[in-house]
Scaffold this active site. Structure first.
Site, mmCIF file in Angstrom:
data_model
loop_
_atom_site.group_PDB
_atom_site.id
_atom_site.type_symbol
_atom_site.label_atom_id
_atom_site.label_comp_id
_atom_site.label_asym_id
_atom_site.label_seq_id
_atom_site.Cartn_x
_atom_site.Cartn_y
_atom_site.Cartn_z
ATOM 1 N N HIS A 1 0.833 -0.993 0.116
ATOM 2 C CA HIS A 1 -0.049 -0.132 0.035
ATOM 3 C C HIS A 1 0.851 1.253 -0.129
ATOM 4 O O HIS A 1 0.254 2.477 -0.080
ATOM 5 C CB HIS A 1 -0.981 -0.038 1.260
ATOM 6 C CG HIS A 1 -0.102 0.104 2.464
ATOM 7 N ND1 HIS A 1 0.566 -0.835 3.015
ATOM 8 C CD2 HIS A 1 -0.364 0.879 3.484
ATOM 9 C CE1 HIS A 1 1.106 -0.517 4.052
ATOM 10 N NE2 HIS A 1 0.656 0.635 4.571
ATOM 11 N N CYS A 2 2.167 1.164 -0.137
ATOM 12 C CA CYS A 2 2.988 2.327 0.161
ATOM 13 C C CYS A 2 3.926 2.685 -0.947
ATOM 14 O O CYS A 2 3.731 3.601 -1.730
ATOM 15 C CB CYS A 2 4.175 2.214 1.393
ATOM 16 S SG CYS A 2 2.920 2.609 2.874
ATOM 17 N N ILE A 3 4.883 1.697 -1.048
ATOM 18 C CA ILE A 3 6.160 2.117 -2.199
ATOM 19 C C ILE A 3 5.577 2.275 -3.606
ATOM 20 O O ILE A 3 5.892 3.040 -4.276
ATOM 21 C CB ILE A 3 7.029 0.822 -2.121
ATOM 22 C CG1 ILE A 3 7.603 0.749 -0.680
ATOM 23 C CG2 ILE A 3 8.245 1.289 -3.008
ATOM 24 C CD1 ILE A 3 8.540 -0.204 -0.438
ATOM 25 N N ASP B 1 3.011 6.031 -2.965
ATOM 26 C CA ASP B 1 3.340 6.864 -2.262
ATOM 27 C C ASP B 1 4.285 7.886 -3.137
ATOM 28 O O ASP B 1 4.027 9.298 -2.996
ATOM 29 C CB ASP B 1 4.060 6.829 -0.771
ATOM 30 C CG ASP B 1 3.127 6.204 -0.040
ATOM 31 O OD1 ASP B 1 2.096 5.684 -0.349
ATOM 32 O OD2 ASP B 1 3.690 5.864 1.150
#
Length: 422
Positions: free
Chosen positions: A262-264, A267
């Site tokens: 859900h991040c890299i 974001d």
């Protein structure tokens, strides 16, 4: 609930919000957890966890002690603080989708009590807390810094990591005003071992984006180097391990079949989008994103060549994908590279199966797959097994012993007669 204790709220009870709600409860608060998913709320009230890192027993203990999951925002009318942990995906256009944040804040504005602290934990572009959250609350007659205290504190959840607890991870925090920061810091200091105060909410937002952009860019570099190493017939894993012996100036990153979670993968694009609004070109971010998104194609091309060398066309082959979660030992499939690997294999009409002990069902481009048993017979009937995710509870030795061909994207195996690595 024990009305002698303060009550706090957590909005969004997913991989970020649920552990945070439990941390609040363990710190001595009564906790109201709000989620729009009624099925999730029902599971929690039955003492059942849907988050890999949270045991059923932990949820039940929290329910017994003062944790109240609900779909009703009105239950937040008596809280002293609220953490907002809702999803912030990207739209198909690549623009940030803050609709979940906007909806949550709209609902909160009409129910929160005076002097409540509202902390956004969802990843957003720099400036979003000041541009979206604070004005929405102010439109409802609440003076930010006097009637309501607004701050941003980026989540640092790493699913599957057990060696460090949530409250042991330093908590970065910045307020929309100094008073907002003071109130939010007072709240979070009761839960976290260390609160790292920065000068503003925007600064805290940029901290989160820098952390994951740093990882994305360095993973892009090592993925590109892995492609070069393959052409040079050099083992990239040996290269990284040897380079990591240098005691300064180097940090090891490892190649893989693509980015997930859900991040890299997401974001850095929040940062590049915001930079674009300022007329700034983000060359490093964009190039790393391009390289990382090419990795599933690189994997399929390598497998195609290996099969061709054995006289088998990919379109006539049977492929077993081993592991579809985005990282080891979790059930989280968000942005998993397995989606693209399977999708590309399907475009070539390969016969595809998968095994993942943590993911019983998997849907790719509208096609439903069910995890098969990892038996010697199942392994043997496929032309190639592609290791996409190396869960600890996978029998990698059996995969190697019983597969005709193994393509290992995670350095889970030793090189062997039927094994090739990324």
């Amino acid at each position: 609930m024990d009305r002698d204790r303060d009550t706090v709220g957590v909005v969004g009870l997913g991989y970020v919000g649920l552990p945070l709600a439990l941390a609040y409860e363990q710190a001595g608060y009564d906790v109201v957890g709000v989620d729009v998913d009624a099925d999730r709320v029902a599971e929690l009230n039955d003492g059942t966890s849907y988050v890999t890192d949270v045991a059923d027993s932990t949820v039940q203990e929290a329910i017994d002690s003062g944790f109240s999951p609900t779909t009703d925002y009105d239950e937040l009318s008596d809280v002293t603080g609220i953490s907002v942990c809702v999803p912030t995906p990207l739209r198909k256009t690549g623009q940030p989708d803050l609709s979940y944040v906007a909806d949550a804040v709209d609902r909160l504005a009409s129910v929160i009590p005076p002097e409540c602290v509202v902390v956004l934990e969802s990843t957003v572009y720099p400036g979003a807390t000041e541009e979206l959250v604070a004005p929405t609350l102010a439109e409802n007659g609440l003076s930010v810094g006097e009637d309501v205290y607004v701050a941003f504190s980026p989540e640092r959840i790493d699913p599957g990591r057990e060696e460090i607890g949530l409250t042991e991870i330093p908590k970065v925090l910045g307020g929309v005003t100094a008073a907002c920061g003071d109130r939010a810091e007072a709240l979070y200091t009761t839960v976290f071992d260390e609160v790292v105060r920065v000068d503003s909410a925007t600064e805290a937002e940029l901290v989160k984006l820098l952390e994951n952009t740093f990882r994305s860019v360095n993973i892009g570099l090592i993925n590109e180097t892995a492609m070069i190493a393959h052409e040079l017939e050099v083992d990239i894993w040996n290269v990284v391990d040897a380079a990591a012996t240098k005691p300064y100036g180097f940090m090891p990153f490892y190649p893989g079949p693509g980015l997930g979670g859900h991040c890299i993968p997401i974001d850095p694009l929040y940062l590049s989008w915001k930079a674009g609004q300022q007329g700034i070109e983000t060359k490093f971010i964009d190039l790393a994103d391009e390289v990382n998104r090419e990795m599933p194609q690189h994997v399929v091309q390598r497998v195609t060549k290996l099969l061709n060398d054995r006289g088998t066309a990919l379109s006539q082959s049977s492929i077993l994908v081993v592991g579809v979660a985005y990282k080891p030992d979790v059930s989280d499939v968000r942005e998993s590279p397995a989606y693209d690997v399977i999708g590309l294999l399907d475009e070539w009409d390969a016969n595809i199966s998968y095994h993942d002990p943590h993911v019983p069902d998997f849907e790719v481009q509208g096609e439903q797959f069910q995890s098969v048993n990892l038996t010697p017979e199942e392994l043997g009937r496929h032309d190639c097994a592609i290791i996409v995710t190396d869960h600890d509870d996978l029998d990698i030795e059996s995969v190697v012993e019983n597969s005709q061909l193994v393509f290992d994207t995670r350095n889970a195996t030793d090189e062997g007669p039927n094994v090739r690595r990324l």
